[in-house]
Write a protein that holds these residues in place. Structure first.
Motif, mmCIF file in Angstrom:
data_model
loop_
_atom_site.group_PDB
_atom_site.id
_atom_site.type_symbol
_atom_site.label_atom_id
_atom_site.label_comp_id
_atom_site.label_asym_id
_atom_site.label_seq_id
_atom_site.Cartn_x
_atom_site.Cartn_y
_atom_site.Cartn_z
ATOM 1 N N LEU A 225 0.865 -1.200 0.000
ATOM 2 C CA LEU A 225 0.000 0.000 0.000
ATOM 3 C C LEU A 225 0.891 1.237 0.000
ATOM 4 C CD1 LEU A 225 -2.608 -1.188 2.687
ATOM 5 C CD2 LEU A 225 -2.688 -1.471 0.192
ATOM 6 N N SER A 226 1.412 1.549 -1.177
ATOM 7 C CA SER A 226 2.428 2.610 -1.288
ATOM 8 C C SER A 226 1.888 3.961 -1.744
ATOM 9 C CB SER A 226 3.524 2.150 -2.261
ATOM 10 O OG SER A 226 2.963 1.775 -3.514
ATOM 11 N N HIS A 227 0.615 4.006 -2.149
ATOM 12 C CA HIS A 227 0.058 5.259 -2.672
ATOM 13 C C HIS A 227 -1.098 5.743 -1.805
ATOM 14 C CE1 HIS A 227 2.491 4.779 -6.262
ATOM 15 N NE2 HIS A 227 2.007 3.547 -6.415
ATOM 16 N N GLU A 228 -1.309 7.049 -1.806
ATOM 17 C CA GLU A 228 -2.427 7.627 -1.067
ATOM 18 C C GLU A 228 -3.749 7.091 -1.623
ATOM 19 O OE1 GLU A 228 -2.733 9.570 1.627
ATOM 20 O OE2 GLU A 228 -0.558 9.343 1.865
ATOM 21 N N GLY A 229 -4.693 6.873 -0.728
ATOM 22 C CA GLY A 229 -6.003 6.402 -1.157
ATOM 23 C C GLY A 229 -6.110 4.903 -1.320
ATOM 24 N N GLU A 230 -5.026 4.177 -1.029
ATOM 25 C CA GLU A 230 -5.064 2.722 -1.130
ATOM 26 C C GLU A 230 -5.416 2.100 0.225
ATOM 27 O OE1 GLU A 230 -1.977 1.612 -4.744
ATOM 28 O OE2 GLU A 230 -1.273 1.494 -2.660
ATOM 29 N N SER A 231 -6.279 1.120 0.196
ATOM 30 C CA SER A 231 -6.642 0.370 1.389
ATOM 31 C C SER A 231 -6.410 -1.112 1.125
ATOM 32 C CB SER A 231 -8.119 0.601 1.746
ATOM 33 O OG SER A 231 -8.373 1.957 2.013
ATOM 34 N N GLY A 232 -6.275 -1.860 2.189
ATOM 35 C CA GLY A 232 -6.021 -3.287 2.048
ATOM 36 C C GLY A 232 -7.092 -4.129 2.707
ATOM 37 N N VAL A 233 -7.338 -5.298 2.137
ATOM 38 C CA VAL A 233 -8.281 -6.258 2.707
ATOM 39 C C VAL A 233 -7.649 -7.647 2.612
ATOM 40 C CG1 VAL A 233 -10.563 -7.318 2.566
ATOM 41 C CG2 VAL A 233 -10.293 -4.885 2.029
ATOM 42 N N VAL A 234 -7.684 -8.359 3.727
ATOM 43 C CA VAL A 234 -7.273 -9.770 3.719
ATOM 44 C C VAL A 234 -8.522 -10.600 3.950
ATOM 45 C CG1 VAL A 234 -5.779 -11.555 4.687
ATOM 46 C CG2 VAL A 234 -5.026 -9.160 4.705
#
Length: 295
Positions: A225-234
């Motif tokens: 998640l290297s950019h603004e506005g990115e979110s992660g889901v596992v």
């Protein structure tokens, strides 16, 4: 009195297992553990004529309602949670624990009767308890159906199932990883067709029905998640370790964990919005029955 003490001992055993498991445990796992760790006589190992269920397990469900109404445990979609009050009462002797269990239940019962214009008879109260047991068993049976179906999928079929869920939730899924190395990202999901709106979601899918997902997986996703506005889901077909949950909570990037139970809940909630093709990946049908009131 000895019989009640014995049944309350089973409840205490279940609560001890929950405590060892970090404060929460699925009833399926409690049952599996108690099959081996809780000594049973021939009568308790027998089955009920009414529905063929194990007598000791039926008694556990029946008497766990006292612990639930007393505020010692909470139940949510098959998962039993130990409360702070439950942790305290576990420090008592078995006799004191049993007394606290019955005192707490009677206190709840008295409060319930006071709120009712027409108090229930003992027979009606027993019927309510039986309904609660039936509801819990039906819910558990339905969940096991989901669990068996999903566990039988291969990793790529489960990945496609997760992508279908995101589409049902209103996301576009322009990237679903093909077979082979995926660089740590299995699905990329956008709110709009061009990917111009936030959040942009990177999804890591783990088809681990029998093993919890570790904190390393959460850390690996966070690293992408290297950019603004990115979110992660596992998303997993099983569960997460406590360390994984802690890692997600403390992440400077938003990371959401979806375990088996949450996945099923979301699938049911958004099923009507799925395409006909996606519905075929995990077809479901609603069955309605009376749900016990909580109070």
């Amino acid at each position: 009195m000895a019989k009640n003490l014995r049944k309350d001992e089973a409840v205490l055993c279940a609560m001890q297992l929950i405590q060892k498991n970090g404060g929460e445990m699925h009833i399926r796992d409690i049952k599996a553990e108690m099959e081996n760790s809780f000594p049973k006589n021939d009568y308790e190992r027998g089955r009920l004529k009414s529905d063929g269920s194990l007598r000791w397990y039926n008694q556990l469900l029946f008497h766990s309602i006292r612990a639930y109404k007393s505020g010692f445990i909470q139940k949510n979609k098959g998962v039993w949670h130990l409360t702070p009050e439950g942790e305290q009462v576990m420090k008592l002797s078995l006799k004191e624990f049993s007394d606290a269990l019955h005192k707490g239940y009677n206190k709840w019962l008295a409060k319930k009767k006071k709120a009712e214009s027409t108090p229930q008879s003992i027979e009606e109260e027993d019927a309510v308890v039986e309904t609660e047991i039936d509801y819990e068993q039906a819910s558990n049976q339905a969940e096991e159906g989901f669990r068996s179906y999903i566990a039988a999928l291969n990793p790529y079929e489960f990945q496609d199932l997760v992508a279908a869920l995101f589409r049902g939730m209103g996301y576009y899924t322009p990237f679903v990883a093909p077979k082979g190395k995926d660089g740590g990202i299995d699905i990329i999901a956008y709110r709009d067709a061009l990917g111009l709106e936030f959040p942009r979601v990177k999804v890591q899918v783990k088809h681990y029905p029998n093993n919890p997902v570790s904190a390393d997986v959460v850390r690996q996703l966070r690293g992408t998640l290297s950019h603004e506005g990115e979110s992660g889901v596992v998303v997993t077909s099983g569960s997460f370790t406590n360390d994984a949950k802690s890692e997600a909570r403390s992440s400077h990037r938003a990371i959401t964990l979806i375990d088996f139970s949450l996945f099923v809940s979301l699938w049911i909630e958004h099923y009507s919005k799925l395409s006909d093709e996606d519905k075929k990946r995990l077809p479901i049908a609603p069955i309605y029955f009376v749900k016990p009131t909580v109070g």
